[in-house]
Write a protein that holds these residues in place. Structure first.
Motif, short mmCIF file in Angstrom:
data_model
loop_
_atom_site.label_atom_id
_atom_site.label_comp_id
_atom_site.label_asym_id
_atom_site.label_seq_id
_atom_site.Cartn_x
_atom_site.Cartn_y
_atom_site.Cartn_z
N GLN A 1 -55.59 29.88 45.17
CA GLN A 1 -56.46 30.65 44.53
C GLN A 1 -57.63 31.38 45.14
O GLN A 1 -58.21 32.32 45.06
CB GLN A 1 -57.13 29.87 43.27
N ALA A 2 -57.84 30.47 46.40
CA ALA A 2 -58.90 31.06 47.14
C ALA A 2 -58.61 32.06 47.96
O ALA A 2 -59.41 33.01 48.82
CB ALA A 2 -59.20 29.77 48.19
N GLN A 3 -57.24 32.49 47.99
CA GLN A 3 -56.65 33.66 48.79
C GLN A 3 -56.30 34.77 48.15
O GLN A 3 -56.15 35.95 48.67
CB GLN A 3 -55.53 33.13 49.75
N VAL A 4 -56.18 34.82 46.85
CA VAL A 4 -55.94 36.04 45.74
C VAL A 4 -56.62 36.13 44.87
O VAL A 4 -57.44 35.30 44.44
CB VAL A 4 -54.56 35.66 45.46
N SER A 5 -56.55 37.76 44.55
CA SER A 5 -57.74 38.01 43.32
C SER A 5 -57.01 37.68 41.88
O SER A 5 -57.92 37.43 41.03
CB SER A 5 -57.98 39.41 43.56
N THR B 1 -47.35 50.25 30.71
CA THR B 1 -47.86 49.17 29.79
C THR B 1 -48.98 48.71 30.69
O THR B 1 -48.84 48.49 31.80
CB THR B 1 -47.05 48.15 29.40
N ARG B 2 -50.06 48.17 30.17
CA ARG B 2 -51.27 47.50 30.98
C ARG B 2 -51.02 46.12 30.59
O ARG B 2 -51.37 45.73 29.49
CB ARG B 2 -52.76 48.04 30.52
N TYR B 3 -50.25 45.43 31.49
CA TYR B 3 -50.17 43.90 31.24
C TYR B 3 -51.48 42.92 31.61
O TYR B 3 -52.06 43.18 32.42
CB TYR B 3 -49.02 43.34 32.12
N ASP B 4 -51.62 42.27 30.52
CA ASP B 4 -52.90 41.20 30.36
C ASP B 4 -52.51 40.11 31.25
O ASP B 4 -53.21 39.57 32.19
CB ASP B 4 -53.02 40.79 28.82
N VAL B 5 -51.16 39.60 31.05
CA VAL B 5 -50.95 38.22 31.89
C VAL B 5 -49.62 38.09 32.32
O VAL B 5 -48.62 38.52 31.38
CB VAL B 5 -51.40 37.05 30.95
N LEU C 1 -48.36 40.45 42.60
CA LEU C 1 -48.88 40.81 41.37
C LEU C 1 -50.28 41.41 41.45
O LEU C 1 -50.80 42.21 40.80
CB LEU C 1 -48.81 39.55 40.16
N ALA C 2 -50.98 40.68 42.44
CA ALA C 2 -52.37 40.86 42.74
C ALA C 2 -52.35 42.30 43.07
O ALA C 2 -53.35 43.04 42.70
CB ALA C 2 -53.18 39.98 43.54
N GLY C 3 -51.73 42.75 43.84
CA GLY C 3 -51.73 43.91 44.59
C GLY C 3 -51.48 45.45 43.52
O GLY C 3 -51.87 46.35 43.62
N GLN C 4 -50.66 44.74 42.74
CA GLN C 4 -50.55 45.72 41.29
C GLN C 4 -51.60 45.67 40.21
O GLN C 4 -51.35 46.41 39.16
CB GLN C 4 -48.88 45.46 41.00
N GLY C 5 -52.31 44.81 40.20
CA GLY C 5 -53.33 44.80 39.38
C GLY C 5 -53.24 44.08 38.16
O GLY C 5 -53.80 44.32 37.23
N ILE C 6 -52.24 43.18 38.05
CA ILE C 6 -51.84 42.26 37.20
C ILE C 6 -53.06 41.21 37.32
O ILE C 6 -53.10 40.51 38.45
CB ILE C 6 -50.77 41.57 37.13
N PRO C 7 -53.95 40.99 36.28
CA PRO C 7 -55.14 40.08 36.41
C PRO C 7 -54.91 38.71 36.34
O PRO C 7 -55.63 37.90 37.01
CB PRO C 7 -55.94 40.54 35.05
N LYS C 8 -54.04 38.30 35.52
CA LYS C 8 -53.65 36.80 35.46
C LYS C 8 -52.23 36.32 35.44
O LYS C 8 -51.31 36.99 35.07
CB LYS C 8 -54.24 36.39 34.00
N LEU C 9 -52.07 35.11 35.90
CA LEU C 9 -50.52 34.41 36.12
C LEU C 9 -50.55 33.13 35.85
O LEU C 9 -51.46 32.35 36.11
CB LEU C 9 -49.93 34.54 37.72
#
Ligand SMILES: [Zn+2]
Length: 254
Positions: free
Chosen positions: A131-135, A19-23, A104-112
């Motif tokens: 937010q200034a520290q994570v993608s 599954t490609r999770y969006d959020v 989550l950021a390291g696993q490519g989940i785009p939004k939290l």
């Protein structure tokens, strides 16, 4: 096999892998006394239920939202003298949030989305810093602020009162004692007008404010009111999740 693919606790590896999770949605509650008729887990139960219902609706609209396990400890520094109210300091919460968001950021989940269910929690300043520290894109919703409660409830007390009791009667009726068991939720107000009017703020010392730990009278709570409110709130959160899932977070402004 779970038929609720939007709940991470019930998901298995193959379905997650495929599954490609969006959020992702992180429910965050508290463990604290709620008058005499609601359980200590009230904020957790409510917030998990709202997260699950909103994610289910978002999923039906094609947005792959995944609800993470709830964090059960909130900021309860004003209730340290009430047995088994479990405080988690804001600075500790910030570290927990940082670790979850970084994973989550390291696993490519785009939004939290941090879905807050406790008045003492406030994730906004933490998100400004993190937010200034994570993608991963970070945002927060307090579900009890999504709609104006005046349209749904007559007593607007904010803890174990008509709103929370109605919500619990709807989402977890077997966890609510009869209203005849409940205290009145009578709460003392600040003497200084600025605090009463809300433009000055200090945290409340809970045991000096209320005898039954409630703030707000639950007497007029009903499951029907809870259903109407929860459905309105979850529909709005679901729409938000769909819009956020589709959004390009580098193009958020019109
Ligand atoms: Zn609560």
């Amino acid at each position: 096999m779970s038929n609720r693919p939007y709940l991470l606790s019930e998901a298995t590896w193959k379905s997650v892998r495929d599954t490609r999770y969006d959020v992702a949605v992180l429910p965050w509650g508290a463990t604290e006394a709620h008058n005499y008729h609601l359980p200590y887990g009230t904020d957790n139960i409510e917030t998990e239920a709202i997260a699950a219902r909103a994610a289910e609706r978002a999923w039906q609209q094609g947005a792959k939202a995944v609800v993470l396990p709830n964090v059960p400890f909130g900021v309860n520094t004003g209730q340290l003298d009430i047995p088994l109210c479990i405080n988690m300091n804001p600075s500790t919460q910030a570290l927990v949030l940082r670790d979850v968001a970084s994973a989550l950021a390291g696993q490519g989940i785009p939004k939290l989305v941090v879905l807050n269910g406790h008045g003492g929690n406030d994730f906004r300043q933490m998100i400004r810093e993190l937010q200034a520290q994570v993608s991963i894109f970070l945002c927060t919703i307090s579900w009890f602020k999504v709609v104006d409660p005046k349209e749904f409830f007559s007593d607007l007390g904010d803890h174990g009162g008509e709103l929370e009791t109605s919500v619990m009667m709807h989402v977890a009726p077997d966890q609510v004692l009869p209203l005849s068991e409940a205290g009145s939720g009578a709460a003392k107000r600040f003497k200084i007008p600025g605090f009463r009017e809300g433009w000055a703020w200090a945290p409340r010392k809970w045991t000096e404010v209320t005898a039954d730990t409630g703030v707000g009278n639950p007497a007029k709570a009903t499951a029907e009111k809870g259903k109407r409110y929860v459905e309105t709130v979850t529909a709005k959160i679901a729409d938000f999740l769909v819009e956020l899932a589709r959004a390009d977070t580098s193009m958020l402004y019109e």
